[in-house]
Enzyme design. Structure first.
Site, PDB file in Angstrom:
ATOM      1  N   GLY A   1       0.825  -1.187  -0.164  1.00  0.00           N
ATOM      2  CA  GLY A   1       0.066   0.157  -0.096  1.00  0.00           C
ATOM      3  C   GLY A   1       0.887   1.224  -0.191  1.00  0.00           C
ATOM      4  O   GLY A   1       2.074   1.426   0.563  1.00  0.00           O
TER       5      GLY A   1
ATOM      6  N   GLN B   1       2.751   9.923   0.821  1.00  0.00           N
ATOM      7  CA  GLN B   1       4.314   9.334   1.221  1.00  0.00           C
ATOM      8  C   GLN B   1       5.126   9.479  -0.202  1.00  0.00           C
ATOM      9  O   GLN B   1       6.334   9.256   0.150  1.00  0.00           O
ATOM     10  CB  GLN B   1       4.049   7.759   1.248  1.00  0.00           C
ATOM     11  CG  GLN B   1       3.188   7.484   2.564  1.00  0.00           C
ATOM     12  CD  GLN B   1       3.159   5.914   2.786  1.00  0.00           C
ATOM     13  OE1 GLN B   1       2.222   5.367   2.152  1.00  0.00           O
ATOM     14  NE2 GLN B   1       4.125   5.155   3.448  1.00  0.00           N
TER      15      GLN B   1
ATOM     16  N   CYS C   1       5.348  -0.159   7.378  1.00  0.00           N
ATOM     17  CA  CYS C   1       5.303   0.876   6.718  1.00  0.00           C
ATOM     18  C   CYS C   1       6.379   1.353   5.877  1.00  0.00           C
ATOM     19  O   CYS C   1       7.517   1.242   6.446  1.00  0.00           O
ATOM     20  CB  CYS C   1       4.602   2.065   7.515  1.00  0.00           C
ATOM     21  SG  CYS C   1       4.171   3.593   6.523  1.00  0.00           S
ATOM     22  N   LEU C   2       6.071   1.709   4.349  1.00  0.00           N
ATOM     23  CA  LEU C   2       7.197   2.259   3.585  1.00  0.00           C
ATOM     24  C   LEU C   2       8.101   3.599   4.150  1.00  0.00           C
ATOM     25  O   LEU C   2       8.994   3.864   3.992  1.00  0.00           O
ATOM     26  CB  LEU C   2       7.035   2.374   2.102  1.00  0.00           C
ATOM     27  CG  LEU C   2       6.506   1.151   1.490  1.00  0.00           C
ATOM     28  CD1 LEU C   2       6.048   1.384  -0.043  1.00  0.00           C
ATOM     29  CD2 LEU C   2       7.689  -0.017   1.524  1.00  0.00           C
TER      30      LEU C   2
ATOM     31  N   HIS D   1      -4.883   1.667   7.262  1.00  0.00           N
ATOM     32  CA  HIS D   1      -3.615   2.181   7.586  1.00  0.00           C
ATOM     33  C   HIS D   1      -3.329   3.261   6.505  1.00  0.00           C
ATOM     34  O   HIS D   1      -2.904   4.104   6.933  1.00  0.00           O
ATOM     35  CB  HIS D   1      -2.405   0.708   7.268  1.00  0.00           C
ATOM     36  CG  HIS D   1      -0.969   1.331   7.408  1.00  0.00           C
ATOM     37  ND1 HIS D   1      -0.150   0.835   8.284  1.00  0.00           N
ATOM     38  CD2 HIS D   1      -0.212   2.151   6.525  1.00  0.00           C
ATOM     39  CE1 HIS D   1       0.930   1.379   7.822  1.00  0.00           C
ATOM     40  NE2 HIS D   1       0.891   2.141   7.036  1.00  0.00           N
ATOM     41  N   GLU D   2      -3.592   2.921   5.221  1.00  0.00           N
ATOM     42  CA  GLU D   2      -3.331   3.948   4.203  1.00  0.00           C
ATOM     43  C   GLU D   2      -4.263   5.167   4.685  1.00  0.00           C
ATOM     44  O   GLU D   2      -3.560   6.352   4.234  1.00  0.00           O
ATOM     45  CB  GLU D   2      -3.464   3.499   2.978  1.00  0.00           C
ATOM     46  CG  GLU D   2      -2.565   2.362   2.529  1.00  0.00           C
ATOM     47  CD  GLU D   2      -1.288   2.318   2.881  1.00  0.00           C
ATOM     48  OE1 GLU D   2      -0.474   3.734   2.571  1.00  0.00           O
ATOM     49  OE2 GLU D   2      -0.530   1.578   2.926  1.00  0.00           O
TER      50      GLU D   2
ATOM     51  N   HIS E   1      -2.610   7.990   6.680  1.00  0.00           N
ATOM     52  CA  HIS E   1      -1.915   8.480   6.256  1.00  0.00           C
ATOM     53  C   HIS E   1      -2.309   9.790   5.829  1.00  0.00           C
ATOM     54  O   HIS E   1      -1.761  10.851   5.702  1.00  0.00           O
ATOM     55  CB  HIS E   1      -1.113   8.157   4.802  1.00  0.00           C
ATOM     56  CG  HIS E   1       0.269   7.112   5.431  1.00  0.00           C
ATOM     57  ND1 HIS E   1       1.121   7.502   5.969  1.00  0.00           N
ATOM     58  CD2 HIS E   1       0.241   5.817   5.186  1.00  0.00           C
ATOM     59  CE1 HIS E   1       1.986   6.282   6.075  1.00  0.00           C
ATOM     60  NE2 HIS E   1       1.494   5.142   5.562  1.00  0.00           N
TER      61      HIS E   1
HETATM   62 ZN    ZN Z   1       2.339   3.219   5.851  1.00  0.00          ZN
END
Ligand code: ZN
Length: 175
Positions: free
Chosen positions: A46, A51, A99-100, A141-142, A145
């Site tokens: 994701g 991000q 998470c990236l 989660h996304e 953000h």
């Molecule tokens: Zn994330």
């Protein structure tokens, strides 16, 4: 194909509240394509636009799950534009999230195990669905953000500090 740089914590933009996408146009579709390239290359399941430095309410997900156990991962790209959560279950599930933007760190987060969500796809079509399992978790989660929230914000202070310490150590070793 274009790979976009992924912002990592504590980059201040990750704390911004993303603004709605006003028109689902070619510019948005080009961003979506670059976001998928970036997510697959990372690799991740994701990615929210913020991000990659674009604080708009847009995210992409592909769980890349195999059709059968032990099989090859299958790509099923999903685009969520201006997503909204309409309902959340009271029953919760715990999943070890990563998470990236908090690279290589994982911690258990508890979230509602069913949600009802509405969103637009990359053609501007509206969808409304009940989501569960990993897809439901990943969307929550996304969507965090988009509000400037990271998964580590859901942890106790002690656990969050442990994760950030491990991340700092990893960065020192990589330097
Ligand atoms: Zn994330």
């Amino acid at each position: 194909m274009a790979l976009l740089p992924i912002l990592e914590t504590p980059h201040p933009m990750l704390r911004e509240i993303s603004t709605p996408v006003e028109a689902v146009d070619d510019e948005i579709r080009a961003l979506v394509a670059d976001m998928f390239d970036t997510m697959y290359a990372a690799p991740g399941i994701g990615l929210a636009a913020v991000q990659v430095g674009v604080p708009k309410r847009l995210l992409v997900i592909d769980l890349q799950e195999p059709e059968e156990e032990g099989g090859e991962p299958v790509r099923k790209p999903m685009v969520f534009i201006n997503p909204e959560i309409l309902e959340k279950s009271e029953t919760m599930q715990v999943y070890s999230e990563g998470c990236l933007s908090v690279p290589d760190q994982y911690a258990e987060v508890e979230r509602p195990d069913h949600i009802r969500a509405r969103w637009l796809d990359e053609h501007g079509n509206s969808h409304e669905k009940e989501l569960e399992g990993l897809l439901g978790i990943c969307l929550q989660h996304e969507m965090d953000h988009l509000e400037g929230i990271l998964f580590i914000d859901h942890l106790s202070r002690l656990k969050r500090e442990m994760v950030l310490k491990k991340l700092a150590k990893q960065r020192r070793m990589a330097a």
